[in-house]
Enzyme design. Structure first.
Site, PDB file in Angstrom:
ATOM      1  N   GLU A   1      96.338 -49.412  79.225  1.00  0.00           N
ATOM      2  CA  GLU A   1      97.290 -48.302  79.057  1.00  0.00           C
ATOM      3  C   GLU A   1      97.550 -48.017  77.614  1.00  0.00           C
ATOM      4  O   GLU A   1      97.523 -46.812  77.043  1.00  0.00           O
ATOM      5  CB  GLU A   1      98.124 -47.995  80.006  1.00  0.00           C
ATOM      6  CG  GLU A   1      97.969 -47.794  81.446  1.00  0.00           C
ATOM      7  CD  GLU A   1      97.130 -46.246  81.608  1.00  0.00           C
ATOM      8  OE1 GLU A   1      97.441 -45.374  80.834  1.00  0.00           O
ATOM      9  OE2 GLU A   1      95.976 -46.191  82.326  1.00  0.00           O
TER      10      GLU A   1
ATOM     11  N   HIS B   1      86.387 -41.673  84.665  1.00  0.00           N
ATOM     12  CA  HIS B   1      86.384 -42.961  84.911  1.00  0.00           C
ATOM     13  C   HIS B   1      84.976 -43.433  85.156  1.00  0.00           C
ATOM     14  O   HIS B   1      84.559 -44.475  84.936  1.00  0.00           O
ATOM     15  CB  HIS B   1      87.350 -43.300  85.897  1.00  0.00           C
ATOM     16  CG  HIS B   1      88.887 -43.111  85.551  1.00  0.00           C
ATOM     17  ND1 HIS B   1      89.424 -41.953  85.481  1.00  0.00           N
ATOM     18  CD2 HIS B   1      89.807 -44.067  84.945  1.00  0.00           C
ATOM     19  CE1 HIS B   1      90.584 -41.853  85.156  1.00  0.00           C
ATOM     20  NE2 HIS B   1      90.824 -43.123  84.750  1.00  0.00           N
TER      21      HIS B   1
END
Length: 601
Positions: free
Chosen positions: A398, A494
């Protein structure tokens, strides 16, 4: 092939040296062009940052046919990078007739003496908007945006939308407290200023788990209960200041984490028996308690304090336990970027990073928030996720989104109504987060969190990991792909990330069977070739240089191939083994010069 970015706001940050100087500048162009012509009166190799930016801006105008910069454009430098050999790279965002251009970013490359060498730009078509009078009022745009994003609209701003071969006068509206966002965060809505049509509706937060994956896990009834290590602090803490006498001062504490046992923590001593979970040795990096609220600003969080400089107890009974994992993950990530690349903070401005734990109620995810400039960690939704997602590689992943935001600012090409993102630039963004997230594990080398090329292996999933770099298609949950195809352009990000993640693994470790750190890998190739890796250190150097120098908001997989080849040439030479292996690794995932798509997919 070039796809402009969707998220409309752009951080004004520095990667090496920063200047905010702007100057009106020129339009037309190629995506990545190179030339050796020098601007008149080229500055010396020892030029100041301001002079480098002036030279780059002048070069952008002089080479307008390549850079696409026209007389109605204004360029603002957001990154100025100087290599050890003196070569210079200036990243610009632009306005056209005073309006921000979505998809208008570019990087101008100069020699050590500020001679023009080339450009990397986000779109190909010319920007020349003749009419800047909207048919829709700002108030109408705000009302529409609030309805679309189900939140509170801010002030509508006129922009030029140059994405996807468009050239449209548009409104961009930031909508807060969106009920369409998992964490109640902000969304950026872009509307056609003539028709009110929604051109994009993008969440401001980068979430670790996509809405599609969360829905799939709920449908399967899979409950994730990550295995944790509940250790009490092993070493006594000290209330002795680590620097000169007086407060505040740096101190050494210990924390009992969920996932990695007892860890050392650098804290701040504010009185004889008073400590704050703030690391003054790393730019005042701090983790705070969101108090189960969906806070929009870090300043709204409550500081973690202690009289003993011991933090957490390894269980959810102590709210500081989640903070221990978060703070440890953040400082480990910052240390990785500084020691590996000399990068000082997420924005390379010397500032530390922030985190809010216990974010919201029943939030089973972790986020990088570009608006907050911090990490957000939920405690789990009580159904699928039973514990906070404060795992080391999740944090590394992140925070890398933050690094990408501060550099290339890679954006998805579209976002569906559920918030799932699609397209190659977004897939590349997710891939880089996985690549550098796994690298954080290797750099930290914590025996209780053994490093590997797996992502989310501590989350407790039935398939034992979320994604992996050696053979991405082993991830059946997200349907991650091993190789590029024409479908990659509109693949969920993803799932699509496997293309460049696989290329990186092949570059670093090579193809075939091997065991690394006790984990067995068997990496295939699209063309049946055998790839011999150059090592993780060199592979990371190439990908990082490509990200910071040669990628822009619209970089797709074929552009990434070119960017990494440029980076390998810069670092090791065009005839080097490293350069040849970069080419071989991309070919092994079916990304070649021969199958480069045309400008329109």
């Amino acid at each position: 092939m070039r796809r402009p970015h969707i998220r409309s706001h752009r951080l004004a940050i520095a990667v090496a040296v920063t200047t905010a100087a702007t100057l009106t500048a020129g339009v037309a162009g190629a995506a990545t062009a190179h030339n050796t012509a020098a601007p008149a009166a080229a500055p010396s190799a020892t030029s100041s940052p301001d002079k480098i930016v002036e030279a780059a801006r002048a070069a952008a105008v002089a080479h307008g046919s390549a850079t696409g910069v026209g007389k109605k454009d204004t360029l603002k430098a957001v990154d100025t990078m100087v290599d050890p050999d003196g070569r210079q790279h200036v990243r610009f965002v632009r306005t056209h007739r005073g309006l921000p251009v979505l998809g208008g970013d570019l990087v101008v490359h100069l020699s050590a003496h500020s001679a023009y060498e080339g450009v990397t730009r986000a779109y190909r078509h010319q920007v020349d908007l003749s009419d800047t009078d909207p048919k829709l009022s700002a108030g109408q745009a705000e009302t529409k945006a609030a309805k679309v994003a189900e939140g509170q609209a801010g002030t509508a701003e006129l922009v030029v939308d140059a994405r996807d071969d468009r050239l449209t006068l548009a409104y961009q509206v930031e909508v807060a407290d969106s009920r369409t966002d998992e964490a109640g965060g902000a969304r950026t809505v872009v509307l056609d200023a003539a028709t009110g049509a929604v051109l994009s509706n993008t969440p401001a937060n980068d979430s670790f788990l996509s809405p599609a994956l969360q829905a799939k896990l709920r449908k399967r009834g899979e409950r994730l209960n990550p295995a944790t290590r509940q250790f009490a602090p092993a070493a006594p803490a000290t209330d002795k200041a680590a620097t000169t006498p007086g407060y505040p001062a740096a101190a050494k504490g210990t924390g009992a984490s969920f996932f990695v046992g007892s860890v050392p923590l650098s804290t701040t001593q504010t009185a004889k028996k008073s400590f704050v979970l703030k690391d003054s040795t790393r730019g005042n990096t701090e983790t705070r308690d969101a108090g189960d609220k969906e806070l929009e600003k870090f300043s709204g969080g409550k500081a973690f304090t202690s009289a003993t400089n011991r933090w957490g107890n390894g269980t959810t009974s102590d709210r500081a336990t989640a903070a221990v994992d978060a703070q440890y993950g953040i400082t480990s990530t910052l240390d990785f970027y500084k020691k590996t690349f000399g990068r000082k903070g997420i924005k390379n401005d010397g500032r530390g990073a922030h985190a809010l734990v216990h974010f919201g109620q029943n939030v089973g995810n972790a986020f990088w928030s570009s608006d907050c400039g911090c990490m957000l960690y939920g405690d789990g939704d009580g159904k699928t996720f039973a514990k906070p997602l404060v795992v080391l590689d999740v944090t590394g992943h992140e925070l890398t989104h933050g690094v990408v935001d501060a550099t290339a600012n890679l954006q998805p090409t579209r976002v569906d109504e559920e918030g799932n993102q699609f397209g190659e630039p977004g897939s590349l963004n997710e891939s880089l987060a996985d690549i550098f997230g796994s690298a954080v594990e290797f750099a930290t080398n914590n025996p209780k969190n053994p490093p590997n090329y797996l992502m989310g292996e501590k989350l407790g999933l039935e398939q034992k990991f979320l994604r992996r770099l050696d053979k991405p298609s082993l991830d059946k949950l997200e349907g991650t792909v091993d190789y590029w195809s024409k479908a990659s352009y509109d693949t969920e990000v993803h799932a699509g990330s496997g293309v460049s993640s696989h290329a990186f693994y092949l570059l670093a470790e090579g193809s075939g069977k091997k065991t690394i750190g006790g984990v067995a890998y068997d990496s295939p190739t699209y063309n049946g070739s055998r790839v011999t890796g150059i090592g993780r250190t060199k592979a990371l150097a190439i990908f990082y240089r490509a990200l910071t120098r040669y990628m822009v908001s619209t970089t797709d997989f074929h552009d990434a191939r070119s960017a990494t080849l440029h980076a390998a040439k810069d670092l090791y030479g065009a005839t080097s083994t490293e350069y040849k292996t970069v080419k071989a690794a991309w070919a092994a995932v079916n990304v070649t010069a021969a199958n480069t798509p045309s400008a329109k997919h």
